[in-house]
Design a protein around this motif. Structure first.
Motif, PDB file in Angstrom:
ATOM      1  N   SER A   1      86.067  63.596  62.965  1.00 53.42           N
ATOM      2  CA  SER A   1      85.200  62.929  63.910  1.00 53.42           C
ATOM      3  C   SER A   1      85.280  64.002  65.165  1.00 53.42           C
ATOM      4  O   SER A   1      84.181  63.974  65.977  1.00 53.42           O
ATOM      5  N   LEU A   2      86.193  64.707  65.504  1.00 51.25           N
ATOM      6  CA  LEU A   2      85.952  65.785  66.414  1.00 51.25           C
ATOM      7  C   LEU A   2      85.068  66.944  66.001  1.00 51.25           C
ATOM      8  O   LEU A   2      84.332  67.477  66.924  1.00 51.25           O
ATOM      9  N   ARG A   3      84.858  67.213  64.857  1.00 55.22           N
ATOM     10  CA  ARG A   3      84.130  68.155  64.343  1.00 55.22           C
ATOM     11  C   ARG A   3      82.612  67.873  64.293  1.00 55.22           C
ATOM     12  O   ARG A   3      81.514  68.339  64.723  1.00 55.22           O
ATOM     13  N   ASN A   4      82.564  66.422  63.958  1.00 55.20           N
ATOM     14  CA  ASN A   4      81.275  65.673  64.250  1.00 55.20           C
ATOM     15  C   ASN A   4      80.799  65.682  65.667  1.00 55.20           C
ATOM     16  O   ASN A   4      79.294  66.175  65.971  1.00 55.20           O
ATOM     17  N   LEU A   5      81.449  65.319  66.396  1.00 51.12           N
ATOM     18  CA  LEU A   5      81.367  65.532  68.050  1.00 51.12           C
ATOM     19  C   LEU A   5      80.965  66.777  68.472  1.00 51.12           C
ATOM     20  O   LEU A   5      79.910  67.069  69.161  1.00 51.12           O
ATOM     21  N   ALA A   6      81.497  68.156  67.886  1.00 43.79           N
ATOM     22  CA  ALA A   6      81.256  69.297  68.171  1.00 43.79           C
ATOM     23  C   ALA A   6      79.837  69.714  67.740  1.00 43.79           C
ATOM     24  O   ALA A   6      79.183  70.506  68.378  1.00 43.79           O
ATOM     25  N   ASP A   7      79.560  69.258  66.452  1.00 36.66           N
ATOM     26  CA  ASP A   7      78.585  69.699  65.864  1.00 36.66           C
ATOM     27  C   ASP A   7      77.074  69.007  66.333  1.00 36.66           C
ATOM     28  O   ASP A   7      75.954  69.408  66.596  1.00 36.66           O
ATOM     29  N   ASN A   8      77.129  67.630  66.704  1.00 35.89           N
ATOM     30  CA  ASN A   8      76.070  66.640  66.993  1.00 35.89           C
ATOM     31  C   ASN A   8      76.016  66.478  68.446  1.00 35.89           C
ATOM     32  O   ASN A   8      74.886  65.948  68.783  1.00 35.89           O
ATOM     33  N   GLU A   9      77.076  66.776  69.191  1.00 30.96           N
ATOM     34  CA  GLU A   9      77.191  66.540  70.663  1.00 30.96           C
ATOM     35  C   GLU A   9      76.775  65.072  70.889  1.00 30.96           C
ATOM     36  O   GLU A   9      76.566  64.531  71.837  1.00 30.96           O
ATOM     37  N   ASP A  10      77.477  64.140  69.883  1.00 27.76           N
ATOM     38  CA  ASP A  10      77.209  62.875  69.922  1.00 27.76           C
ATOM     39  C   ASP A  10      78.177  61.973  69.115  1.00 27.76           C
ATOM     40  O   ASP A  10      78.444  62.673  67.922  1.00 27.76           O
ATOM     41  N   ASP A  11      78.739  61.049  69.474  1.00 30.56           N
ATOM     42  CA  ASP A  11      79.949  60.302  68.397  1.00 30.56           C
ATOM     43  C   ASP A  11      79.531  59.187  67.952  1.00 30.56           C
ATOM     44  O   ASP A  11      80.303  58.399  67.582  1.00 30.56           O
ATOM     45  N   HIS A  12      78.291  58.904  67.711  1.00 28.26           N
ATOM     46  CA  HIS A  12      77.781  57.668  67.200  1.00 28.26           C
ATOM     47  C   HIS A  12      78.136  57.501  65.664  1.00 28.26           C
ATOM     48  O   HIS A  12      77.929  58.699  65.129  1.00 28.26           O
ATOM     49  N   VAL A  13      78.534  56.631  65.239  1.00 24.85           N
ATOM     50  CA  VAL A  13      78.735  56.375  63.847  1.00 24.85           C
ATOM     51  C   VAL A  13      77.500  56.502  62.963  1.00 24.85           C
ATOM     52  O   VAL A  13      77.431  57.142  61.754  1.00 24.85           O
ATOM     53  N   ASP A  14      76.341  55.799  62.994  1.00 23.09           N
ATOM     54  CA  ASP A  14      75.324  55.956  62.499  1.00 23.09           C
ATOM     55  C   ASP A  14      74.568  57.377  62.384  1.00 23.09           C
ATOM     56  O   ASP A  14      73.676  57.456  61.238  1.00 23.09           O
ATOM     57  N   GLY A  15      74.963  58.261  63.093  1.00 27.34           N
ATOM     58  CA  GLY A  15      74.302  59.550  63.020  1.00 27.34           C
ATOM     59  C   GLY A  15      72.964  60.048  63.323  1.00 27.34           C
ATOM     60  O   GLY A  15      72.528  60.802  63.261  1.00 27.34           O
TER      61      GLY A  15
END
Length: 122
Positions: A90-104
């Motif tokens: 989840s931290l990697r997803n936050l860093a890559d997408n600049e957002d932490d929504h689950v749906d993407g």
């Protein structure tokens, strides 16, 4: 004692399901952790809730089953490792997408109205 265990298992499961249905990453991770705690308590309670009894069958009139205790210890270790892995994801997803929504999905940002520039001709 059984009523307290049942209420705690129900509360952990209900709050875990509520958090899993959230749209952010961190509440989903906490919800999965609470669900695993509820399942661990359920497995532990399936081995008879007895205090002061031997965990060996046949040596006493009352005994507690050691298998659910071993399953819960194994599930705690696996659950901790998976929680750490999901937090890193989840931290990697936050860093890559600049957002932490689950749906993407990326949120639609309406374009800012452009200022009209007056063109002065010759």
């Amino acid at each position: 004692m059984e009523l307290v265990f049942a209420l705690v298992i129900g509360a952990l499961t209900a709050s875990g399901v509520y958090l899993v249905l959230r749209a952010r990453t961190f509440p989903v991770v906490v919800g999965l952790t609470l669900l695993s705690y509820g399942v661990n308590l359920f497995l532990f309670s399936s081995g008879r809730l007895a205090t002061g009894h031997q965990p060996v069958i046949g040596t006493a009139a009352n005994y507690s089953d050691p298998l659910p205790q071993a399953l819960v210890l194994t599930a705690i270790v696996i659950g901790f490792a998976m929680t750490a892995f999901v937090v890193v994801l989840s931290l990697r997803n936050l860093a890559d997408n600049e957002d932490d929504h689950v749906d993407g999905r990326k949120h639609y940002k309406s374009p800012a109205p452009e200022e009209e520039v007056e063109v002065i001709g010759k």
